[in-house]
Design an enzyme around this catalytic site. Structure first.
Site, PDB file in Angstrom:
ATOM      1  N   THR A 150       0.862  -1.187   0.000  1.00  7.83           N
ATOM      2  CA  THR A 150       0.000   0.000   0.000  1.00  7.83           C
ATOM      3  C   THR A 150       0.896   1.233   0.000  1.00  7.83           C
ATOM      4  O   THR A 150       1.654   1.457   0.947  1.00  7.83           O
ATOM      5  CB  THR A 150      -0.901  -0.015   1.249  1.00  7.83           C
ATOM      6  OG1 THR A 150      -1.659  -1.224   1.230  1.00  7.83           O
ATOM      7  CG2 THR A 150      -1.827   1.184   1.273  1.00  7.83           C
ATOM      8  N   ARG A 168      -7.915  -9.386   4.158  1.00  9.42           N
ATOM      9  CA  ARG A 168      -8.012  -9.111   5.591  1.00  9.42           C
ATOM     10  C   ARG A 168      -7.287 -10.215   6.334  1.00  9.42           C
ATOM     11  O   ARG A 168      -7.448 -11.400   5.999  1.00  9.42           O
ATOM     12  CB  ARG A 168      -9.478  -9.096   6.033  1.00  9.42           C
ATOM     13  CG  ARG A 168     -10.290  -7.974   5.429  1.00  9.42           C
ATOM     14  CD  ARG A 168     -11.760  -8.270   5.531  1.00  9.42           C
ATOM     15  NE  ARG A 168     -12.101  -9.493   4.789  1.00  9.42           N
ATOM     16  CZ  ARG A 168     -13.305 -10.045   4.763  1.00  9.42           C
ATOM     17  NH1 ARG A 168     -14.288  -9.510   5.439  1.00  9.42           N
ATOM     18  NH2 ARG A 168     -13.541 -11.138   4.064  1.00  9.42           N
ATOM     19  N   GLU A 169      -6.500  -9.839   7.324  1.00  7.53           N
ATOM     20  CA  GLU A 169      -5.854 -10.863   8.136  1.00  7.53           C
ATOM     21  C   GLU A 169      -6.944 -11.675   8.813  1.00  7.53           C
ATOM     22  O   GLU A 169      -7.957 -11.135   9.235  1.00  7.53           O
ATOM     23  CB  GLU A 169      -4.926 -10.217   9.163  1.00  7.53           C
ATOM     24  CG  GLU A 169      -3.704  -9.628   8.491  1.00  7.53           C
ATOM     25  CD  GLU A 169      -2.814  -8.850   9.442  1.00  7.53           C
ATOM     26  OE1 GLU A 169      -2.888  -9.071  10.656  1.00  7.53           O
ATOM     27  OE2 GLU A 169      -2.054  -8.011   8.952  1.00  7.53           O
ATOM     28  N   LYS A 182      -6.994   2.196  -3.196  1.00  9.78           N
ATOM     29  CA  LYS A 182      -6.649   1.463  -1.973  1.00  9.78           C
ATOM     30  C   LYS A 182      -6.836   2.346  -0.734  1.00  9.78           C
ATOM     31  O   LYS A 182      -7.486   1.960   0.241  1.00  9.78           O
ATOM     32  CB  LYS A 182      -5.202   0.963  -2.072  1.00  9.78           C
ATOM     33  CG  LYS A 182      -4.662   0.344  -0.802  1.00  9.78           C
ATOM     34  CD  LYS A 182      -5.414  -0.911  -0.405  1.00  9.78           C
ATOM     35  CE  LYS A 182      -5.040  -1.330   1.007  1.00  9.78           C
ATOM     36  NZ  LYS A 182      -5.779  -2.491   1.474  1.00  9.78           N
ATOM     37  N   ASN A 220      -9.808   2.012   2.328  1.00 14.82           N
ATOM     38  CA  ASN A 220      -9.510   1.814   3.756  1.00 14.82           C
ATOM     39  C   ASN A 220      -9.984   2.995   4.596  1.00 14.82           C
ATOM     40  O   ASN A 220     -10.514   2.818   5.693  1.00 14.82           O
ATOM     41  CB  ASN A 220      -8.008   1.586   3.964  1.00 14.82           C
ATOM     42  CG  ASN A 220      -7.655   0.119   3.824  1.00 14.82           C
ATOM     43  OD1 ASN A 220      -8.503  -0.689   3.459  1.00 14.82           O
ATOM     44  ND2 ASN A 220      -6.416  -0.238   4.109  1.00 14.82           N
ATOM     45  N   CYS A 264      -3.073  -1.777   9.092  1.00 16.45           N
ATOM     46  CA  CYS A 264      -3.466  -1.045   7.883  1.00 16.45           C
ATOM     47  C   CYS A 264      -4.268   0.222   8.146  1.00 16.45           C
ATOM     48  O   CYS A 264      -3.829   1.308   7.783  1.00 16.45           O
ATOM     49  CB  CYS A 264      -4.239  -1.975   6.950  1.00 16.45           C
ATOM     50  SG  CYS A 264      -3.174  -3.239   6.231  1.00 16.45           S
TER      51      CYS A 264
HETATM   52  P1  NAD Z   1       4.766  -7.580   6.803  1.00 13.96           P
HETATM   53  O1  NAD Z   1       5.523  -6.680   7.696  1.00 13.96           O
HETATM   54  O2  NAD Z   1       3.990  -8.728   7.386  1.00 13.96           O
HETATM   55  O3  NAD Z   1       5.747  -8.194   5.713  1.00 13.96           O
HETATM   56  C1  NAD Z   1       6.645  -7.444   4.985  1.00 13.96           C
HETATM   57  C2  NAD Z   1       7.869  -8.313   4.712  1.00 13.96           C
HETATM   58  O4  NAD Z   1       8.729  -7.624   3.832  1.00 13.96           O
HETATM   59  C3  NAD Z   1       8.688  -8.627   5.959  1.00 13.96           C
HETATM   60  O5  NAD Z   1       8.807 -10.021   6.102  1.00 13.96           O
HETATM   61  C4  NAD Z   1      10.038  -7.985   5.685  1.00 13.96           C
HETATM   62  O6  NAD Z   1      11.119  -8.691   6.237  1.00 13.96           O
HETATM   63  C5  NAD Z   1      10.067  -7.977   4.180  1.00 13.96           C
HETATM   64  N1  NAD Z   1      10.994  -7.006   3.608  1.00 13.96           N
HETATM   65  C6  NAD Z   1      11.168  -5.704   3.907  1.00 13.96           C
HETATM   66  N2  NAD Z   1      12.148  -5.157   3.162  1.00 13.96           N
HETATM   67  C7  NAD Z   1      12.589  -6.154   2.353  1.00 13.96           C
HETATM   68  C8  NAD Z   1      13.590  -6.205   1.345  1.00 13.96           C
HETATM   69  N3  NAD Z   1      14.324  -5.143   1.047  1.00 13.96           N
HETATM   70  N4  NAD Z   1      13.783  -7.383   0.725  1.00 13.96           N
HETATM   71  C9  NAD Z   1      13.053  -8.463   1.036  1.00 13.96           C
HETATM   72  N5  NAD Z   1      12.085  -8.483   1.986  1.00 13.96           N
HETATM   73  C10 NAD Z   1      11.873  -7.325   2.625  1.00 13.96           C
HETATM   74  O7  NAD Z   1       3.808  -6.651   5.949  1.00 13.96           O
HETATM   75  P2  NAD Z   1       2.370  -7.016   5.332  1.00 13.96           P
HETATM   76  O8  NAD Z   1       1.346  -6.948   6.403  1.00 13.96           O
HETATM   77  O9  NAD Z   1       2.490  -8.213   4.487  1.00 13.96           O
HETATM   78  O10 NAD Z   1       2.138  -5.735   4.421  1.00 13.96           O
HETATM   79  C11 NAD Z   1       2.866  -5.536   3.215  1.00 13.96           C
HETATM   80  C12 NAD Z   1       2.196  -4.395   2.460  1.00 13.96           C
HETATM   81  O11 NAD Z   1       0.847  -4.772   2.116  1.00 13.96           O
HETATM   82  C13 NAD Z   1       2.065  -3.100   3.244  1.00 13.96           C
HETATM   83  O12 NAD Z   1       2.184  -2.022   2.380  1.00 13.96           O
HETATM   84  C14 NAD Z   1       0.659  -3.162   3.802  1.00 13.96           C
HETATM   85  O13 NAD Z   1       0.125  -1.893   4.051  1.00 13.96           O
HETATM   86  C15 NAD Z   1      -0.076  -3.831   2.657  1.00 13.96           C
HETATM   87  N6  NAD Z   1      -1.286  -4.566   3.044  1.00 13.96           N
HETATM   88  C16 NAD Z   1      -1.308  -5.309   4.175  1.00 13.96           C
HETATM   89  C17 NAD Z   1      -2.465  -5.999   4.511  1.00 13.96           C
HETATM   90  C18 NAD Z   1      -2.540  -6.811   5.782  1.00 13.96           C
HETATM   91  O14 NAD Z   1      -3.654  -7.181   6.174  1.00 13.96           O
HETATM   92  N7  NAD Z   1      -1.434  -7.114   6.437  1.00 13.96           N
HETATM   93  C19 NAD Z   1      -3.585  -5.937   3.681  1.00 13.96           C
HETATM   94  C20 NAD Z   1      -3.522  -5.187   2.514  1.00 13.96           C
HETATM   95  C21 NAD Z   1      -2.369  -4.504   2.204  1.00 13.96           C
END
Ligand code: NAD
Length: 436
Positions: A121, A154-155, A204, A208, A260
């Site tokens: 996002t 959604r988680e 997006k 939200n 989020c």
């Molecule tokens: P998260 O923190 O669970 O996972 C992110 C991962 O990226 C981590 O494991 C981290 O180690 C890895 N990472 C960071 N820098 C890196 C790099 N340079 N090389 C390789 N790996 C790297 O995050 P998430 O919850 O999966 O969210 C990711 C994105 O998706 C965010 O922008 C978030 O806003 C969006 N999003 C999340 C959700 C949710 O429910 N969690 C839903 C929709 C959108």
């Protein structure tokens, strides 16, 4: 299709597993070696229903692999998804350093045409930034396209949401790149919106922020109901039946948390500000949300009296049910306020206790069951609406409590039932139940 997903968190891991399940060859990359090692050993870094089975199945079938070697993963892929974290800075602005770092690596590594897909996002304009960073790091000019494909999972129901999304948003600057994603998502047979890059990025945040606004709206209505003697659950029902409004996200409670909504709302306020627009509506959404836990603790103080001598059982720590994610969980606010006021807190959560330990005060005691948490406690405070709590044996709970007082931060139980069971019961936006 050969796909690489960079960032193996909630979004990256679930996306990678689902694409592999659809028959693609997927390599998931993360910079945290421990995460990759445990995934290789079949151990999930997060709790998500159905995820482990899907990952194990696809690893066994040879379609899903894990690595820390980003350059190798990029080289073998046609489509590279960026799914790294985009945390908030103190100012509310989105920290794009992880996205930029990945874009730089992709630029250095790129050896042939690829489609780079931003699934993280990110504020409007980031697609352009990614294009610029990749170009700057290329050793020689190689064509590529950047596409925005925001994620709405959604988680707690991430697999289901990824397999059956309400819509798939694809923002691209040319048809060829958009069609690559259409091809990838086609087996899901879900509605797709193909648009330009900035519009996809805004969709997006707007989605939200709108959902967060719905939550704060009904919580503000709950405040009015409390003073007016109305019942917010009836109000919610009456509103939700209107097809123009809909009942989803009209649940009065402790407000929104998680990784989020809080950061995305702040980010949109910040982005709007950057364009010269003061998004007052969203600022109010944030304020209403922030006040929720304080209001609940105030009621607890009034009912229980001085908290120094009180033991409080806290049920539910995760920011919402079916996840072990503690990011911006309301339990953090509530428990800190309770312990700061001197209360002894005994907490129980079906899966989030381990993650909670680093975020909650050291003095919190973790129980193995709701009944153990409530043993000889002066009150129960429900924070997360796990199903397990909805179907709790309330007679048993009543039997172990020192005082039969319940504060329900999510309106999980029916006041009439609590009255029959002899509880003193406080919930959100409804009249308290106080035995004569
Ligand atoms: P998260 O923190 O669970 O996972 C992110 C991962 O990226 C981590 O494991 C981290 O180690 C890895 N990472 C960071 N820098 C890196 C790099 N340079 N090389 C390789 N790996 C790297 O995050 P998430 O919850 O999966 O969210 C990711 C994105 O998706 C965010 O922008 C978030 O806003 C969006 N999003 C999340 C959700 C949710 O429910 N969690 C839903 C929709 C959108």
């Amino acid at each position: 299709m050969n796909i690489c997903v960079v960032g193996t968190g909630y979004v990256g891991l679930v996306t990678g597993a689902v694409f592999a399940d659809l028959g693609n060859d997927v390599v998931c990359v993360d910079k945290v070696r421990g995460k990759i090692d445990s995934l290789k050993a079949g151990k999930m870094p997060i709790y998500e229903p159905g995820l482990e089975e899907m990952v194990v199945r696809n690893v066994d079938d040879g379609r899903l692999t894990f690595t820390t070697d980003l350059p190798a993963a990029v080289r073998q892929s046609d489509v590279v998804f960026i799914a790294v974290g985009t945390p908030p800075r103190e100012s509310g602005e989105t920290d794009l350093s992880h996205v930029e770092a990945v874009a730089a690596e992709i630029g250095k590594t790129m050896d042939r045409y690829k489609v780079i897909v931003n699934k993280s996002t990110v504020p409007v304009g980031t697609g352009e930034l990614v294009r610029e960073v990749i170009t700057r790091h290329q050793a020689r000019p190689i064509e590529f396209d950047v596409v925005s494909n925001p994620e709405f999972l959604r988680e707690g129901s991430a697999i289901e949401d990824t397999l059956r999304p309400d819509r798939i948003v694809i923002g691209a600057s040319n048809q060829g790149a958009a069609m690559k994603l259409v091809e990838l998502y086609a087996p899901l047979e879900r509605p797709m919106i193909i648009t330009d890059l900035p519009s996809a990025e805004v969709i997006k945040y707007a989605s939200n922020a709108f959902l967060a606004a719905k939550i704060s709206f009904i919580n503000a209505i709950a405040n009015v109901c409390e003073s007016a003697g109305a019942d917010v659950t009836q109000v919610m029902k009456g509103m939700g039946m209107d097809g123009r409004i809909g009942g989803a996200f009209l649940q009065a409670g402790l407000g929104y948390g998680g990784s989020c909504f809080p950061k995305d709302v702040d980010s949109l306020i910040h982005t709007a500000g950057r364009f010269g627009y003061d998004f007052k509506l969203l600022k109010a959404v944030v304020d209403i949300n922030r006040e929720r836990s304080g209001r609940l603790v105030e009621v607890i103080r009034k009912v229980l009296g001085p908290l120094e001598v009180m033991t409080v059982a806290v049920l539910g720590l995760a920011f919402k049910p079916n996840t072990d994610d503690m990011r911006e969980a309301k339990s953090i606010d509530v428990v800190h306020q309770l312990t700061a006021a001197g209360a002894t807190v005994r907490a129980y959560d079906p899966v989030a206790a381990e993650n909670a330990r680093t975020l909650l005060p050291d003095c919190v005691v973790y129980a193995a069951s709701p009944y153990e948490a409530a043993q000889d406690a002066d009150a129960v405070v429900l924070i997360t609406e796990w199903n397990e709590f909805k179907y709790l044996n309330l007679e048993r709970l009543r039997g172990v409590l020192r005082r039969r007082i319940i504060f329900d931060g999510r309106n999980v139980w029916e006041p009439e039932r609590m009255r029959r069971l002899g509880f003193e019961y406080y919930s959100i936006g409804r009249k308290p139940v106080v035995p004569a």
